[in-house]
Design a protein around this motif. Structure first.
Motif, PDB file in Angstrom:
ATOM      1  N   SER A   1       0.851  -1.183   0.000  1.00  0.00           N
ATOM      2  CA  SER A   1       0.000   0.000   0.000  1.00  0.00           C
ATOM      3  C   SER A   1       0.890   1.238   0.000  1.00  0.00           C
ATOM      4  O   SER A   1       1.575   1.539   0.976  1.00  0.00           O
ATOM      5  N   VAL A   2       0.889   1.945  -1.127  1.00  0.00           N
ATOM      6  CA  VAL A   2       1.760   3.102  -1.326  1.00  0.00           C
ATOM      7  C   VAL A   2       0.921   4.268  -1.852  1.00  0.00           C
ATOM      8  O   VAL A   2      -0.222   4.086  -2.275  1.00  0.00           O
ATOM      9  N   PRO A   3       1.469   5.492  -1.851  1.00  0.00           N
ATOM     10  CA  PRO A   3       0.732   6.618  -2.437  1.00  0.00           C
ATOM     11  C   PRO A   3       0.400   6.366  -3.904  1.00  0.00           C
ATOM     12  O   PRO A   3       1.106   5.639  -4.612  1.00  0.00           O
ATOM     13  N   ARG A   4      -0.646   6.999  -4.390  1.00  0.00           N
ATOM     14  CA  ARG A   4      -1.147   6.702  -5.733  1.00  0.00           C
ATOM     15  C   ARG A   4      -0.191   7.117  -6.833  1.00  0.00           C
ATOM     16  O   ARG A   4      -0.329   6.647  -7.977  1.00  0.00           O
ATOM     17  N   ASP A   5       0.789   7.980  -6.554  1.00  0.00           N
ATOM     18  CA  ASP A   5       1.748   8.368  -7.575  1.00  0.00           C
ATOM     19  C   ASP A   5       3.038   7.549  -7.514  1.00  0.00           C
ATOM     20  O   ASP A   5       3.972   7.785  -8.267  1.00  0.00           O
ATOM     21  N   HIS A   6       3.096   6.553  -6.626  1.00  0.00           N
ATOM     22  CA  HIS A   6       4.280   5.702  -6.477  1.00  0.00           C
ATOM     23  C   HIS A   6       4.341   4.707  -7.625  1.00  0.00           C
ATOM     24  O   HIS A   6       3.321   4.261  -8.153  1.00  0.00           O
ATOM     25  N   ALA A   7       5.552   4.340  -8.029  1.00  0.00           N
ATOM     26  CA  ALA A   7       5.720   3.405  -9.150  1.00  0.00           C
ATOM     27  C   ALA A   7       5.065   2.060  -8.877  1.00  0.00           C
ATOM     28  O   ALA A   7       4.662   1.358  -9.814  1.00  0.00           O
ATOM     29  N   ALA A   8       4.951   1.673  -7.598  1.00  0.00           N
ATOM     30  CA  ALA A   8       4.381   0.371  -7.241  1.00  0.00           C
ATOM     31  C   ALA A   8       2.891   0.451  -6.945  1.00  0.00           C
ATOM     32  O   ALA A   8       2.302  -0.528  -6.472  1.00  0.00           O
ATOM     33  N   ALA A   9       2.259   1.589  -7.215  1.00  0.00           N
ATOM     34  CA  ALA A   9       0.860   1.781  -6.825  1.00  0.00           C
ATOM     35  C   ALA A   9      -0.069   0.864  -7.614  1.00  0.00           C
ATOM     36  O   ALA A   9      -0.130   0.921  -8.839  1.00  0.00           O
ATOM     37  N   ALA A  10      -0.779   0.022  -6.877  1.00  0.00           N
ATOM     38  CA  ALA A  10      -1.813  -0.829  -7.443  1.00  0.00           C
ATOM     39  C   ALA A  10      -2.876  -1.118  -6.400  1.00  0.00           C
ATOM     40  O   ALA A  10      -4.051  -1.259  -6.719  1.00  0.00           O
ATOM     41  N   PHE A  11      -2.435  -1.224  -5.147  1.00  0.00           N
ATOM     42  CA  PHE A  11      -3.292  -1.545  -4.012  1.00  0.00           C
ATOM     43  C   PHE A  11      -3.109  -0.489  -2.936  1.00  0.00           C
ATOM     44  O   PHE A  11      -1.983  -0.069  -2.649  1.00  0.00           O
ATOM     45  N   MET A  12      -4.212  -0.033  -2.349  1.00  0.00           N
ATOM     46  CA  MET A  12      -4.160   0.932  -1.256  1.00  0.00           C
ATOM     47  C   MET A  12      -5.029   0.459  -0.100  1.00  0.00           C
ATOM     48  O   MET A  12      -6.113  -0.083  -0.303  1.00  0.00           O
ATOM     49  N   LYS A  13      -4.545   0.666   1.104  1.00  0.00           N
ATOM     50  CA  LYS A  13      -5.306   0.371   2.309  1.00  0.00           C
ATOM     51  C   LYS A  13      -5.887   1.685   2.817  1.00  0.00           C
ATOM     52  O   LYS A  13      -5.146   2.604   3.157  1.00  0.00           O
ATOM     53  N   ARG A  14      -7.196   1.750   2.865  1.00  0.00           N
ATOM     54  CA  ARG A  14      -7.891   2.925   3.386  1.00  0.00           C
ATOM     55  C   ARG A  14      -8.941   2.417   4.367  1.00  0.00           C
ATOM     56  O   ARG A  14     -10.088   2.180   4.010  1.00  0.00           O
ATOM     57  N   ASN A  15      -8.534   2.226   5.619  1.00  0.00           N
ATOM     58  CA  ASN A  15      -9.363   1.509   6.578  1.00  0.00           C
ATOM     59  C   ASN A  15     -10.567   2.291   7.077  1.00  0.00           C
ATOM     60  O   ASN A  15     -11.506   1.695   7.607  1.00  0.00           O
ATOM     61  N   ASP A  16     -10.557   3.617   6.943  1.00  0.00           N
ATOM     62  CA  ASP A  16     -11.672   4.424   7.438  1.00  0.00           C
ATOM     63  C   ASP A  16     -12.557   4.835   6.259  1.00  0.00           C
ATOM     64  O   ASP A  16     -12.233   5.779   5.526  1.00  0.00           O
ATOM     65  N   PRO A  17     -13.684   4.151   6.060  1.00  0.00           N
ATOM     66  CA  PRO A  17     -14.525   4.471   4.907  1.00  0.00           C
ATOM     67  C   PRO A  17     -15.418   5.696   5.120  1.00  0.00           C
ATOM     68  O   PRO A  17     -16.101   6.110   4.188  1.00  0.00           O
ATOM     69  N   VAL A  18     -15.398   6.246   6.325  1.00  0.00           N
ATOM     70  CA  VAL A  18     -16.192   7.448   6.591  1.00  0.00           C
ATOM     71  C   VAL A  18     -15.380   8.681   6.199  1.00  0.00           C
ATOM     72  O   VAL A  18     -15.751   9.430   5.288  1.00  0.00           O
ATOM     73  N   ALA A  19     -14.243   8.880   6.869  1.00  0.00           N
ATOM     74  CA  ALA A  19     -13.399  10.026   6.535  1.00  0.00           C
ATOM     75  C   ALA A  19     -12.814   9.891   5.131  1.00  0.00           C
ATOM     76  O   ALA A  19     -12.596  10.895   4.447  1.00  0.00           O
ATOM     77  N   GLY A  20     -12.555   8.665   4.689  1.00  0.00           N
ATOM     78  CA  GLY A  20     -11.903   8.465   3.398  1.00  0.00           C
ATOM     79  C   GLY A  20     -12.839   8.089   2.276  1.00  0.00           C
ATOM     80  O   GLY A  20     -12.371   7.619   1.223  1.00  0.00           O
ATOM     81  N   HIS A  21     -14.139   8.312   2.461  1.00  0.00           N
ATOM     82  CA  HIS A  21     -15.120   7.832   1.475  1.00  0.00           C
ATOM     83  C   HIS A  21     -14.849   8.372   0.076  1.00  0.00           C
ATOM     84  O   HIS A  21     -14.766   7.612  -0.899  1.00  0.00           O
ATOM     85  N   ASP A  22     -14.689   9.673  -0.053  1.00  0.00           N
ATOM     86  CA  ASP A  22     -14.487  10.272  -1.372  1.00  0.00           C
ATOM     87  C   ASP A  22     -13.161   9.833  -1.981  1.00  0.00           C
ATOM     88  O   ASP A  22     -13.064   9.593  -3.196  1.00  0.00           O
ATOM     89  N   GLU A  23     -12.125   9.731  -1.140  1.00  0.00           N
ATOM     90  CA  GLU A  23     -10.830   9.289  -1.663  1.00  0.00           C
ATOM     91  C   GLU A  23     -10.909   7.861  -2.175  1.00  0.00           C
ATOM     92  O   GLU A  23     -10.347   7.532  -3.231  1.00  0.00           O
ATOM     93  N   ILE A  24     -11.588   6.983  -1.445  1.00  0.00           N
ATOM     94  CA  ILE A  24     -11.723   5.603  -1.891  1.00  0.00           C
ATOM     95  C   ILE A  24     -12.421   5.551  -3.236  1.00  0.00           C
ATOM     96  O   ILE A  24     -11.984   4.839  -4.155  1.00  0.00           O
ATOM     97  N   ARG A  25     -13.491   6.291  -3.380  1.00  0.00           N
ATOM     98  CA  ARG A  25     -14.212   6.295  -4.652  1.00  0.00           C
ATOM     99  C   ARG A  25     -13.316   6.774  -5.793  1.00  0.00           C
ATOM    100  O   ARG A  25     -13.357   6.227  -6.906  1.00  0.00           O
ATOM    101  N   ALA A  26     -12.480   7.780  -5.521  1.00  0.00           N
ATOM    102  CA  ALA A  26     -11.577   8.293  -6.551  1.00  0.00           C
ATOM    103  C   ALA A  26     -10.504   7.263  -6.902  1.00  0.00           C
ATOM    104  O   ALA A  26     -10.157   7.101  -8.087  1.00  0.00           O
ATOM    105  N   LEU A  27      -9.975   6.573  -5.911  1.00  0.00           N
ATOM    106  CA  LEU A  27      -8.959   5.557  -6.173  1.00  0.00           C
ATOM    107  C   LEU A  27      -9.535   4.410  -6.990  1.00  0.00           C
ATOM    108  O   LEU A  27      -8.899   3.912  -7.932  1.00  0.00           O
TER     109      LEU A  27
END
Length: 360
Positions: free
Chosen positions: A265-291
């Motif tokens: 789980s790395v930032p979305r601009d990282h060369a290895a970006a494919a999987f992200m862990k976003r455990n809080d779906p309330v605060a991170g709801h919009d970010e998850i949808r964008a990812l």
């Protein structure tokens, strides 16, 4: 040239125009089109009453959070779950976790506490699966090799299943006198060797498989996407559940994950970006949808610490399911009657039914 022949000359052009106007055929569904339910701390068995009482006297919130038990791994898969989380501690000499503090304390004070499960397996060398040494140590499966063996046996018995996802959290913390072994390159090598000792390389979906001919994993994901579901049927995909310094240690020899077995789980601009862990779906709801919209695989948690179950509060669960995250983890794939009706469910994954069992 006759009029009939002249009209035939238009046919290729008309066919090209028609093809451009006709709707394109739907591409094969990608792995990122899946919505899969799994468990958090999938191996977990709640502490025995004596140990739970010790925890409650010192850290009551932790005692409440860890008072939950999961079914054995194969039973979870039989019930439609398709990802699990395993907390892993190095134990190169064996026996590091064979004498939990809570049980030795019980013996010294004459208190009654159930004997340690899996004592022989805990005495042997190899990566162990448990939540926390000393107190929260009970588990349905004591070693990584044994856990993977159970997953492999289920996979073999269910050909054509959608890919299974295994989140591996490499742990080195302890609130007990036991001092865990820090994770380093030798530890990561043991981790990958343990995986390959159970699953052949062709049964594993790796970062190299997703990268393909692209320059980086990220480039492959945002331009071509994850592989199709059908191309990954019968496979297992390993995800590093750590972030921060330990993740960086894993990435150090191969920042783009070349040759590695686990996604990170790395930032979305990282060369290895494919999987992200976003455990809080309330605060991170919009970010998850964008990812998800950008083609990334996301894991989130529908609940945490038994809070939602005890309150019968489905608001976090509903945000998790609405976020579009492909991997939704829960402590409650079924209700715990002590707490109420709270649980999380998703439709079963698209896969063939298991082969009928023949009578012995």
């Amino acid at each position: 040239m006759s009029g009939t022949h002249r009209s035939l000359l238009w046919l290729p052009a008309l066919a090209a125009v028609w093809a451009s106007l006709a709707p394109a055929a739907d591409p094969a569904p990608r792995i990122t089109d899946l919505r899969l339910l799994g468990t958090h701390n999938s191996y977990h068995v709640a502490p025995d009453p004596f140990t739970l009482g010790l925890m409650a006297a010192v850290v009551p919130a932790e005692a409440r959070a860890n008072d939950v038990t999961q079914r054995p791994l194969a039973e979870q898969l039989d019930r439609g779950l398709r990802h699990v989380e395993l907390d892993c501690y190095l134990d190169p000499q064996g026996g590091l976790f064979a004498e939990p503090f809570a049980l030795t304390f019980a013996a010294r004070t004459g208190a009654a506490a159930p004997a340690l499960d899996h004592a022989a397996e805990l005495a042997a060398p190899g990566i162990k699966v448990l939540h926390s040494p000393g107190f929260d140590f009970r588990t349905t499966v004591p070693s990584l090799a044994a856990a993977l063996g159970q997953l492999r046996a289920w996979s073999d018995a269910h050909p054509g299943h959608v890919p299974l996802f295994v989140l591996v959290e490499c742990k080195e913390d302890s609130f007990a006198p036991t001092r865990p072994v820090p994770w380093d390159e030798a530890g990561f090598a043991e981790l990958e060797q343990t995986i390959l000792g159970v699953f052949a390389r062709e049964r594993i979906l790796t970062p190299d498989d997703v990268r393909g001919t692209s320059a980086t994993v990220r480039e492959a994901v945002v331009t071509r996407g994850w592989p199709s579901i059908d191309a990954a049927r019968g496979k297992v995909c390993f995800l590093l559940d750590n972030e921060g310094a330990l993740r960086d240690r894993y990435l150090a020899p191969a920042p783009g994950l070349a040759g590695r077995l686990l996604f990170a789980s790395v930032p979305r601009d990282h060369a290895a970006a494919a999987f992200m862990k976003r455990n809080d779906p309330v605060a991170g709801h919009d970010e998850i949808r964008a990812l998800v919209a950008a083609g990334f695989m996301v894991r989130t948690r529908a609940d945490a610490g038994t809070v939602e179950a005890r309150a019968n509060d489905g608001s976090r669960r509903d945000k998790a399911l609405a976020s579009g995250a492909q991997l939704v983890s829960t402590d409650f794939p079924e209700p715990d009657p002590r707490f109420g009706d709270y649980h999380v469910s998703l439709p079963p994954p698209p896969e063939p039914p298991p082969a009928p069992r023949t009578a012995p």
